[in-house]
Motif scaffolding. Sequence first.
Motif, mmCIF file in Angstrom:
data_model
loop_
_atom_site.group_PDB
_atom_site.id
_atom_site.type_symbol
_atom_site.label_atom_id
_atom_site.label_comp_id
_atom_site.label_asym_id
_atom_site.label_seq_id
_atom_site.Cartn_x
_atom_site.Cartn_y
_atom_site.Cartn_z
ATOM 1 N N ASP A 247 0.844 -1.204 0.000
ATOM 2 C CA ASP A 247 0.000 0.000 0.000
ATOM 3 C C ASP A 247 0.875 1.249 0.000
ATOM 4 O OD1 ASP A 247 -2.086 1.823 0.239
ATOM 5 O OD2 ASP A 247 -2.313 1.516 2.389
ATOM 6 N N GLN A 248 1.455 1.548 -1.133
ATOM 7 C CA GLN A 248 2.423 2.639 -1.217
ATOM 8 C C GLN A 248 1.805 4.031 -1.098
ATOM 9 O OE1 GLN A 248 6.219 2.277 -1.713
ATOM 10 N NE2 GLN A 248 5.207 0.806 -0.385
ATOM 11 N N ASP A 249 0.545 4.189 -1.472
ATOM 12 C CA ASP A 249 -0.066 5.521 -1.338
ATOM 13 C C ASP A 249 -0.719 5.713 0.032
ATOM 14 O OD1 ASP A 249 -2.428 4.063 -1.548
ATOM 15 O OD2 ASP A 249 -3.048 4.969 -3.450
ATOM 16 N N LYS A 250 -0.612 4.696 0.882
ATOM 17 C CA LYS A 250 -1.081 4.746 2.273
ATOM 18 C C LYS A 250 -2.566 5.083 2.401
ATOM 19 C CE LYS A 250 3.274 4.511 3.810
ATOM 20 N NZ LYS A 250 3.818 3.338 3.197
ATOM 21 N N ASP A 251 -3.380 4.585 1.449
ATOM 22 C CA ASP A 251 -4.822 4.847 1.518
ATOM 23 C C ASP A 251 -5.586 3.718 2.195
ATOM 24 O OD1 ASP A 251 -4.773 2.873 -0.420
ATOM 25 O OD2 ASP A 251 -6.009 3.978 -1.863
ATOM 26 N N GLY A 252 -4.870 2.722 2.727
ATOM 27 C CA GLY A 252 -5.523 1.621 3.425
ATOM 28 C C GLY A 252 -6.008 0.504 2.522
ATOM 29 N N LYS A 253 -5.642 0.561 1.244
ATOM 30 C CA LYS A 253 -6.045 -0.474 0.287
ATOM 31 C C LYS A 253 -4.894 -0.748 -0.676
ATOM 32 C CE LYS A 253 -10.994 0.210 0.288
ATOM 33 N NZ LYS A 253 -11.492 -1.091 0.633
ATOM 34 N N ILE A 254 -4.821 -1.988 -1.127
ATOM 35 C CA ILE A 254 -3.853 -2.358 -2.157
ATOM 36 C C ILE A 254 -4.618 -2.365 -3.474
ATOM 37 C CG2 ILE A 254 -2.274 -4.126 -3.026
ATOM 38 C CD1 ILE A 254 -2.127 -5.168 -0.083
ATOM 39 N N LEU B 104 1.466 -11.110 -15.681
ATOM 40 C CA LEU B 104 1.462 -10.310 -14.454
ATOM 41 C C LEU B 104 0.069 -9.745 -14.188
ATOM 42 C CD1 LEU B 104 4.808 -8.303 -14.705
ATOM 43 C CD2 LEU B 104 4.249 -10.074 -13.052
ATOM 44 N N GLU B 105 -0.548 -9.214 -15.232
ATOM 45 C CA GLU B 105 -1.890 -8.651 -15.091
ATOM 46 C C GLU B 105 -2.892 -9.727 -14.691
ATOM 47 O OE1 GLU B 105 -2.858 -6.367 -18.586
ATOM 48 O OE2 GLU B 105 -1.174 -5.001 -18.249
ATOM 49 N N SER B 106 -2.744 -10.911 -15.240
ATOM 50 C CA SER B 106 -3.626 -12.027 -14.897
ATOM 51 C C SER B 106 -3.455 -12.410 -13.431
ATOM 52 C CB SER B 106 -3.327 -13.218 -15.811
ATOM 53 O OG SER B 106 -4.103 -14.320 -15.431
ATOM 54 N N ILE B 107 -2.219 -12.460 -12.953
ATOM 55 C CA ILE B 107 -1.943 -12.783 -11.543
ATOM 56 C C ILE B 107 -2.563 -11.723 -10.639
ATOM 57 C CG2 ILE B 107 -0.125 -12.993 -9.782
ATOM 58 C CD1 ILE B 107 1.677 -14.161 -12.072
ATOM 59 N N ALA B 108 -2.360 -10.451 -10.983
ATOM 60 C CA ALA B 108 -2.913 -9.355 -10.172
ATOM 61 C C ALA B 108 -4.436 -9.424 -10.135
ATOM 62 C CB ALA B 108 -2.449 -8.009 -10.719
ATOM 63 N N ASP B 109 -5.050 -9.613 -11.308
ATOM 64 C CA ASP B 109 -6.514 -9.679 -11.367
ATOM 65 C C ASP B 109 -7.055 -10.846 -10.549
ATOM 66 O OD1 ASP B 109 -6.576 -7.449 -13.004
ATOM 67 O OD2 ASP B 109 -6.731 -8.611 -14.863
ATOM 68 N N ARG B 110 -6.415 -12.002 -10.669
ATOM 69 C CA ARG B 110 -6.859 -13.191 -9.938
ATOM 70 C C ARG B 110 -6.680 -12.990 -8.425
ATOM 71 N NH1 ARG B 110 -4.348 -16.665 -12.894
ATOM 72 N NH2 ARG B 110 -2.614 -17.075 -11.505
ATOM 73 N N THR B 111 -5.574 -12.397 -8.036
ATOM 74 C CA THR B 111 -5.315 -12.153 -6.611
ATOM 75 C C THR B 111 -6.378 -11.227 -6.028
ATOM 76 O OG1 THR B 111 -2.940 -12.453 -6.947
ATOM 77 C CG2 THR B 111 -3.614 -11.268 -4.953
ATOM 78 N N ILE B 112 -6.663 -10.152 -6.730
ATOM 79 C CA ILE B 112 -7.676 -9.216 -6.237
ATOM 80 C C ILE B 112 -9.046 -9.879 -6.222
ATOM 81 C CG2 ILE B 112 -8.910 -7.068 -6.787
ATOM 82 C CD1 ILE B 112 -6.165 -5.830 -7.367
ATOM 83 N N GLN B 113 -9.365 -10.617 -7.257
ATOM 84 C CA GLN B 113 -10.656 -11.285 -7.328
ATOM 85 C C GLN B 113 -10.849 -12.235 -6.137
ATOM 86 O OE1 GLN B 113 -11.134 -13.885 -10.726
ATOM 87 N NE2 GLN B 113 -13.357 -13.619 -10.725
ATOM 88 N N GLU B 114 -9.804 -12.970 -5.774
ATOM 89 C CA GLU B 114 -9.896 -13.927 -4.676
ATOM 90 C C GLU B 114 -9.932 -13.257 -3.298
ATOM 91 O OE1 GLU B 114 -6.789 -16.839 -5.144
ATOM 92 O OE2 GLU B 114 -7.531 -17.441 -7.115
ATOM 93 N N ALA B 115 -9.186 -12.155 -3.135
ATOM 94 C CA ALA B 115 -9.074 -11.530 -1.815
ATOM 95 C C ALA B 115 -10.110 -10.430 -1.574
ATOM 96 C CB ALA B 115 -7.670 -10.954 -1.639
ATOM 97 N N ASP B 116 -10.630 -9.825 -2.624
ATOM 98 C CA ASP B 116 -11.513 -8.666 -2.524
ATOM 99 C C ASP B 116 -12.939 -9.082 -2.163
ATOM 100 O OD1 ASP B 116 -12.693 -6.175 -2.738
ATOM 101 O OD2 ASP B 116 -12.747 -6.214 -4.931
ATOM 102 N N LEU B 117 -13.213 -9.192 -0.880
ATOM 103 C CA LEU B 117 -14.512 -9.677 -0.422
ATOM 104 C C LEU B 117 -15.637 -8.656 -0.604
ATOM 105 C CD1 LEU B 117 -13.286 -11.450 2.836
ATOM 106 C CD2 LEU B 117 -13.707 -12.455 0.575
ATOM 107 N N ASP B 118 -15.315 -7.360 -0.542
ATOM 108 C CA ASP B 118 -16.365 -6.346 -0.680
ATOM 109 C C ASP B 118 -16.515 -5.835 -2.119
ATOM 110 O OD1 ASP B 118 -14.178 -4.668 -0.986
ATOM 111 O OD2 ASP B 118 -14.545 -3.529 0.857
ATOM 112 N N ARG B 119 -15.763 -6.423 -3.026
ATOM 113 C CA ARG B 119 -15.858 -6.139 -4.470
ATOM 114 C C ARG B 119 -15.639 -4.667 -4.834
ATOM 115 N NH1 ARG B 119 -14.257 -10.547 -5.200
ATOM 116 N NH2 ARG B 119 -15.554 -12.341 -4.916
ATOM 117 N N ASP B 120 -14.680 -4.013 -4.142
ATOM 118 C CA ASP B 120 -14.352 -2.628 -4.493
ATOM 119 C C ASP B 120 -13.101 -2.545 -5.364
ATOM 120 O OD1 ASP B 120 -12.425 -3.264 -2.627
ATOM 121 O OD2 ASP B 120 -12.683 -1.453 -1.416
#
Length: 194
Positions: A122-129, A151-167
């Motif tokens: 979280d480099q911009d320190k906004d509380g979200k990756i 890389l984009e596929s890995i990032a998308d899959r990681t967010i899809q799996e971890a992002d419970l509130d779908r933001d």
Amino acid sequence: MGSTSSTLLKIPNVEVLMQETGFSPAHIIRLHDRFKALDKEGRGHLCPQDFGAIKELAMNPIGDRIIGAFFSPGKETVDFHTFVKILAHFRPVDKDRPKEPNSPEPINSRSNKLKFAFQLYDQDKDGKISRDELLKVLRSMLGMQVTEEQLESIADRTIQEADLDRDEAISFEEFRKSLEKVNIDHKMSIRFLR
């Protein structure tokens, strides 16, 4: 033993530092020696360039992020106490150490280790990756080993799996939940005297 005591006496508030971090006198002395070796000019503080002498960080693909974690926003230097407190995140959990009632959570607790790891992303320190922040870390770590599309596929899959509130980002709580089964103490520990 005399030199140990005299070295400890030169460190202001050393008893408080040992209590806060859980480091033993031997650990504190070793870290003090390392701090002095990095502070080649004897200024009493370190700047980001001083960490360049640590070959493990220089070779680490996210070494610049790890170094950045030592410095508060807007601060260009770190003193010995801050140096030790940051390194305490990497101290193995002492399962035999009694928990004092009403004492703060140890710096090296699972939760604090996760918070430290989260801030590396979280480099911009906004509380979200964000997807972009995750991609930057993946690029640093994987570099030319995989294509940009992968890389984009890995990032998308990681967010899809971890992002419970779908933001479309990963909060600390989602980060923590996604790592529930990971042995963070093992992955984020350095044996300081071995």
